[in-house]
Design a protein around this motif. Structure first.
Motif, PDB file in Angstrom:
ATOM      1  N   SER A 194       9.660 -53.775   4.353  1.00 28.57           N
ATOM      2  CA  SER A 194       8.394 -53.665   3.616  1.00 28.57           C
ATOM      3  C   SER A 194       7.414 -54.743   4.067  1.00 28.57           C
ATOM      4  O   SER A 194       6.227 -54.464   4.265  1.00 28.57           O
ATOM      5  CB  SER A 194       8.638 -53.806   2.116  1.00 28.57           C
ATOM      6  OG  SER A 194       9.735 -53.046   1.728  1.00 28.57           O
ATOM      7  N   VAL A 239       5.873 -53.867   7.244  1.00 29.36           N
ATOM      8  CA  VAL A 239       4.842 -52.828   7.106  1.00 29.36           C
ATOM      9  C   VAL A 239       3.510 -53.452   6.704  1.00 29.36           C
ATOM     10  O   VAL A 239       2.468 -53.217   7.330  1.00 29.36           O
ATOM     11  CB  VAL A 239       5.284 -51.760   6.073  1.00 29.36           C
ATOM     12  CG1 VAL A 239       4.110 -50.875   5.707  1.00 29.36           C
ATOM     13  CG2 VAL A 239       6.392 -50.918   6.636  1.00 29.36           C
ATOM     14  N   VAL A 240       3.563 -54.303   5.667  1.00 32.75           N
ATOM     15  CA  VAL A 240       2.318 -54.918   5.193  1.00 32.75           C
ATOM     16  C   VAL A 240       1.708 -55.790   6.283  1.00 32.75           C
ATOM     17  O   VAL A 240       0.543 -55.620   6.673  1.00 32.75           O
ATOM     18  CB  VAL A 240       2.585 -55.748   3.923  1.00 32.75           C
ATOM     19  CG1 VAL A 240       1.322 -56.491   3.525  1.00 32.75           C
ATOM     20  CG2 VAL A 240       3.045 -54.852   2.804  1.00 32.75           C
ATOM     21  N   PHE A 285       0.258 -53.944   9.319  1.00 31.72           N
ATOM     22  CA  PHE A 285      -1.028 -53.256   9.226  1.00 31.72           C
ATOM     23  C   PHE A 285      -2.177 -54.220   9.022  1.00 31.72           C
ATOM     24  O   PHE A 285      -3.287 -53.990   9.492  1.00 31.72           O
ATOM     25  CB  PHE A 285      -0.998 -52.243   8.078  1.00 31.72           C
ATOM     26  CG  PHE A 285      -0.429 -50.930   8.491  1.00 31.72           C
ATOM     27  CD1 PHE A 285      -1.176 -50.056   9.265  1.00 31.72           C
ATOM     28  CD2 PHE A 285       0.863 -50.572   8.150  1.00 31.72           C
ATOM     29  CE1 PHE A 285      -0.650 -48.844   9.666  1.00 31.72           C
ATOM     30  CE2 PHE A 285       1.385 -49.362   8.552  1.00 31.72           C
ATOM     31  CZ  PHE A 285       0.637 -48.502   9.315  1.00 31.72           C
ATOM     32  N   ILE A 286      -1.910 -55.303   8.281  1.00 29.27           N
ATOM     33  CA  ILE A 286      -3.007 -56.183   7.891  1.00 29.27           C
ATOM     34  C   ILE A 286      -3.214 -57.303   8.901  1.00 29.27           C
ATOM     35  O   ILE A 286      -4.338 -57.690   9.188  1.00 29.27           O
ATOM     36  CB  ILE A 286      -2.713 -56.787   6.493  1.00 29.27           C
ATOM     37  CG1 ILE A 286      -2.543 -55.671   5.479  1.00 29.27           C
ATOM     38  CG2 ILE A 286      -3.826 -57.709   6.072  1.00 29.27           C
ATOM     39  CD1 ILE A 286      -3.719 -54.756   5.366  1.00 29.27           C
ATOM     40  N   VAL A 345      -3.885 -58.833  15.470  1.00 30.24           N
ATOM     41  CA  VAL A 345      -3.140 -58.531  16.694  1.00 30.24           C
ATOM     42  C   VAL A 345      -4.045 -58.862  17.864  1.00 30.24           C
ATOM     43  O   VAL A 345      -5.269 -58.900  17.708  1.00 30.24           O
ATOM     44  CB  VAL A 345      -2.729 -57.044  16.770  1.00 30.24           C
ATOM     45  CG1 VAL A 345      -1.623 -56.729  15.814  1.00 30.24           C
ATOM     46  CG2 VAL A 345      -3.905 -56.150  16.546  1.00 30.24           C
ATOM     47  N   PRO A 346      -3.453 -59.145  19.039  1.00 32.79           N
ATOM     48  CA  PRO A 346      -4.280 -59.393  20.222  1.00 32.79           C
ATOM     49  C   PRO A 346      -5.085 -58.153  20.576  1.00 32.79           C
ATOM     50  O   PRO A 346      -4.607 -57.026  20.420  1.00 32.79           O
ATOM     51  CB  PRO A 346      -3.255 -59.726  21.303  1.00 32.79           C
ATOM     52  CG  PRO A 346      -1.976 -59.182  20.815  1.00 32.79           C
ATOM     53  CD  PRO A 346      -2.023 -59.285  19.343  1.00 32.79           C
ATOM     54  N   GLU A 347      -6.319 -58.390  21.028  1.00 37.03           N
ATOM     55  CA  GLU A 347      -7.168 -57.248  21.374  1.00 37.03           C
ATOM     56  C   GLU A 347      -6.923 -56.882  22.826  1.00 37.03           C
ATOM     57  O   GLU A 347      -7.199 -57.652  23.729  1.00 37.03           O
ATOM     58  CB  GLU A 347      -8.630 -57.603  21.144  1.00 37.03           C
ATOM     59  CG  GLU A 347      -8.891 -57.976  19.695  1.00 37.03           C
ATOM     60  CD  GLU A 347     -10.362 -58.082  19.381  1.00 37.03           C
ATOM     61  OE1 GLU A 347     -11.164 -58.071  20.327  1.00 37.03           O
ATOM     62  OE2 GLU A 347     -10.692 -58.177  18.183  1.00 37.03           O
ATOM     63  N   LEU A 348      -6.373 -55.712  23.053  1.00 34.42           N
ATOM     64  CA  LEU A 348      -5.981 -55.295  24.397  1.00 34.42           C
ATOM     65  C   LEU A 348      -6.662 -53.995  24.740  1.00 34.42           C
ATOM     66  O   LEU A 348      -6.897 -53.152  23.866  1.00 34.42           O
ATOM     67  CB  LEU A 348      -4.469 -55.097  24.462  1.00 34.42           C
ATOM     68  CG  LEU A 348      -3.642 -56.333  24.152  1.00 34.42           C
ATOM     69  CD1 LEU A 348      -2.208 -55.937  23.918  1.00 34.42           C
ATOM     70  CD2 LEU A 348      -3.727 -57.329  25.275  1.00 34.42           C
ATOM     71  N   HIS A 349      -6.945 -53.842  26.024  1.00 32.20           N
ATOM     72  CA  HIS A 349      -7.508 -52.573  26.465  1.00 32.20           C
ATOM     73  C   HIS A 349      -6.444 -51.489  26.416  1.00 32.20           C
ATOM     74  O   HIS A 349      -5.255 -51.766  26.495  1.00 32.20           O
ATOM     75  CB  HIS A 349      -8.044 -52.719  27.895  1.00 32.20           C
ATOM     76  CG  HIS A 349      -9.340 -53.440  27.931  1.00 32.20           C
ATOM     77  ND1 HIS A 349     -10.522 -52.884  27.538  1.00 32.20           N
ATOM     78  CD2 HIS A 349      -9.645 -54.707  28.290  1.00 32.20           C
ATOM     79  CE1 HIS A 349     -11.491 -53.755  27.658  1.00 32.20           C
ATOM     80  NE2 HIS A 349     -10.981 -54.883  28.112  1.00 32.20           N
ATOM     81  N   ASN A 386      -5.559 -50.894  22.169  1.00 32.23           N
ATOM     82  CA  ASN A 386      -6.358 -51.069  20.953  1.00 32.23           C
ATOM     83  C   ASN A 386      -5.460 -51.341  19.757  1.00 32.23           C
ATOM     84  O   ASN A 386      -4.568 -52.171  19.820  1.00 32.23           O
ATOM     85  CB  ASN A 386      -7.250 -49.851  20.702  1.00 32.23           C
ATOM     86  CG  ASN A 386      -8.239 -49.652  21.833  1.00 32.23           C
ATOM     87  OD1 ASN A 386      -8.360 -50.531  22.686  1.00 32.23           O
ATOM     88  ND2 ASN A 386      -8.919 -48.549  21.846  1.00 32.23           N
ATOM     89  N   GLU A 387      -5.677 -50.581  18.668  1.00 35.75           N
ATOM     90  CA  GLU A 387      -4.895 -50.854  17.451  1.00 35.75           C
ATOM     91  C   GLU A 387      -3.443 -50.408  17.590  1.00 35.75           C
ATOM     92  O   GLU A 387      -2.599 -50.805  16.820  1.00 35.75           O
ATOM     93  CB  GLU A 387      -5.522 -50.118  16.266  1.00 35.75           C
ATOM     94  CG  GLU A 387      -6.834 -50.703  15.776  1.00 35.75           C
ATOM     95  CD  GLU A 387      -6.633 -51.920  14.918  1.00 35.75           C
ATOM     96  OE1 GLU A 387      -5.493 -52.217  14.560  1.00 35.75           O
ATOM     97  OE2 GLU A 387      -7.639 -52.576  14.604  1.00 35.75           O
ATOM     98  N   ARG A 392       0.172 -52.132  17.225  1.00 37.43           N
ATOM     99  CA  ARG A 392       0.970 -52.292  16.001  1.00 37.43           C
ATOM    100  C   ARG A 392       2.226 -51.428  16.005  1.00 37.43           C
ATOM    101  O   ARG A 392       3.138 -51.664  15.227  1.00 37.43           O
ATOM    102  CB  ARG A 392       0.118 -51.954  14.778  1.00 37.43           C
ATOM    103  CG  ARG A 392      -1.021 -52.940  14.572  1.00 37.43           C
ATOM    104  CD  ARG A 392      -1.919 -52.520  13.445  1.00 37.43           C
ATOM    105  NE  ARG A 392      -3.197 -53.220  13.519  1.00 37.43           N
ATOM    106  CZ  ARG A 392      -3.373 -54.438  13.013  1.00 37.43           C
ATOM    107  NH1 ARG A 392      -2.394 -55.033  12.389  1.00 37.43           N
ATOM    108  NH2 ARG A 392      -4.534 -55.037  13.128  1.00 37.43           N
TER     109      ARG A 392
END
Lengths: 68, 220, 221
Positions: free
Chosen positions: C15, C18-19, C22-23, C26-30, C33-34, C37
């Motif tokens: 759990s 999961v939290v 999502f929240i 994260v490193p911003e990667l080409h 993207n999201e 996760r």
């Protein structure tokens, strides 16, 4: 002279920002800033916790059978 | 030393039996030639070296499965009982592995010769390709001997043999095809050392595991 | 409740992952993207699968040493649970690959390796079905299990390192540690892995206990 250099500097900054914009990676910031991501988290958390409670009840049932 | 002597006798016995009947060698020879010929009829010429290589390994794979799957079945129940009373399981599995290796090396050389006579031979680095074929036949022999030992304990032999053997042999086959592709293109030999090491390591692992596990299979 | 602490721990860890997954940042990667996760959810499936297969091999070795049929039941149930995790890993991986690499099944050594490993364990189950006698089945399938495991390890760990792979950590791709520059992902990822492994072990023990009960009721009749 001053004017030209100022214009040049301006141009440089503009080009730089344009490149910088190209480099940013699209992330779902809107979803996060509006707080709606919590809805998704809530839904998934409900499913996960529900699954674990279900597992616990199965566990208990098996235990009952074993004790018999 | 006792074990070595027993292994030697058992291997000699298998070889002599084979020499007298020439059953396995003849049938395998025919099998290889007919599959190569069927492929020849289907393809006529294989210009692509990648395809040439893949076809060769597929032919060799099926020939070796057919050759080795019989290695435990051909022994009758009474003869196995007799072995059980005179030797240990380790001697038996070792002798089977050695015998199958000899058989496979012989078979793959024949297969390679017929194959390269019928199809044009595009090999760039002949020695390295030969090493690949040799390593391939040894690893086929070690893996299939143990799997055929397992599958001989089940009733319906041939399907179980294929089902059990393929997942185990595919990783080896991937490395072998890569190595022989390097040889085909005549690349620098230094590149292929990693693959050779992996193959040798897998062979050592399979032989030791077979030695450790076969006693449990045997004690039935 | 004394013995159940690890089950609660498993629920809490999953759990929490999961939290935080999502929240948290994260490193911003080409390209990714999201979807980076997904690391918290897709990769733990493979780790739990491997641990379950490892449990199965350990119990097979134990069975060959002791001849206790309980060990054999544990081995087969571990494989059964491991195959479920394997299918989850394959399905989630295909969904993820579809958007990042453009196709659900790119020709990647890790994908092919895991597919072959699945075949190996399905073959193990087929082998069990082919044998009727209980003792013989247990013994022969234990032998096959131990025989196949090292080759599977070679398949999943060594081969992808030799060849080019789309996955991180092989064929010139940067490893997971290099991607995660601010080291935020690491604790979340590890807690997810531990949580899912514990969950897998839990499901496995439930199946094992059910099997024992079945055996018992069969004997009484």
């Amino acid at each position: 002279m001053k004017k030209i250099s100022l214009a040049l500097a301006f141009l440089l900054i503009a080009v730089c920002t344009a490149f910088a914009q190209d480099n940013t990676v699209e992330m779902a910031t809107a979803l996060r800033s509006s707080g709606k991501i919590w809805v998704v988290v809530g839904v998934i958390l409900t499913i996960v916790i529900g699954m674990y409670i279900y597992l616990f009840t199965i566990d208990k049932r098996v235990k009952k059978l074993e004790d018999r | 030393m006792n074990l070595l002597r027993e292994v030697k006798t058992l291997v000699l016995k298998d070889l002599i039996l084979e020499w007298r009947s020439k059953h396995a060698i003849n049938s395998m020879f025919l099998y290889v030639i007919s599959t190569v010929f069927v492929c020849y009829q289907a393809f006529k010429t294989v210009d692509d070296t990648l395809m040439w290589n893949a076809l060769f390994w597929i032919i060799l794979l099926f020939a070796s499965i057919n050759a080795i799957s019989r290695s435990f079945v051909q022994e009758s129940q009474y003869r196995q009982l007799y072995y059980y009373s005179i030797t240990g399981p380790k001697a038996i599995i070792l002798s089977k592995i050695i015998y199958n290796t000899i058989l496979m090396v012989f078979l793959s050389v024949i297969a390679y010769l017929t194959y390269s006579v019928i199809f044009k031979n595009p090999v760039g680095d002949l020695l390295l390709y030969f090493v690949a074929v040799l390593l391939g036949s040894i690893s086929f022999a070690t893996v299939f001997t143990m799997v055929s030992g397992i599958s001989s304990k089940t009733g319906n032999n041939s399907t179980i043999m294929a089902i059990l053997a393929f997942p185990v042999i595919i990783p080896l086959l991937i490395v072998l095809i890569k190595l022989s592709n390097n040889a085909l293109q005549g690349l620098d030999r230094g590149i292929s050392i990693g693959e050779i090491a992996v193959l040798l390591a897998i062979n050592v692992i399979t032989v030791t595991i077979s030695l450790l596990l076969f006693p449990y299979l045997w004690r039935d | 409740m004394r013995k159940n602490w690890w089950k609660i721990l498993a629920a809490c860890l999953v759990s929490a992952s999961v939290v935080a997954g999502f929240i948290g940042p994260v490193p911003e990667l080409h390209i990714l993207n999201e979807s980076i996760r997904n690391v918290y959810f897709h990769v733990p499936m493979w780790f739990s699968m491997l641990i379950l297969y490892l449990i199965s091999v350990i119990y097979s070795v134990k069975y060959l040493n002791s001849g206790d049929i309980k060990h054999d039941i544990m081995a087969v149930e571990a494989v059964n649970t491991g195959i479920i995790f394997c299918f989850f890993g394959l399905l989630t991986g295909m969904q993820w690959a579809n958007i990042t690499w453009g196709e659900p099944w790119p020709n990647d050594p890790k994908l092919n390796g895991s597919a072959i490993a699945t075949l190996m364990y399905l073959a193990y189950l087929v082998l069990r079905n082919a044998l009727d006698e209980e003792q013989k089945r247990a013994k022969i399938s234990a032998v096959y299990n131990i025989f196949a495991f090292p080759i599977m390890v070679v398949l999943l760990y060594i081969l992808p390192k030799l060849t080019d792979s789309l996955h991180p950590g092989s064929g010139g791709n940067s490893t997971f540690g290099e991607l995660d520059m601010d080291n935020y992902m690491r604790p979340v990822f590890y807690s997810a892995v531990v949580g899912w492994i514990l969950t897998g072990a839990w499901v496995c023990t439930i199946r094992y206990r059910l099997r024992l009960l079945e055996n018992k009721s069969n004997k009484i009749q």
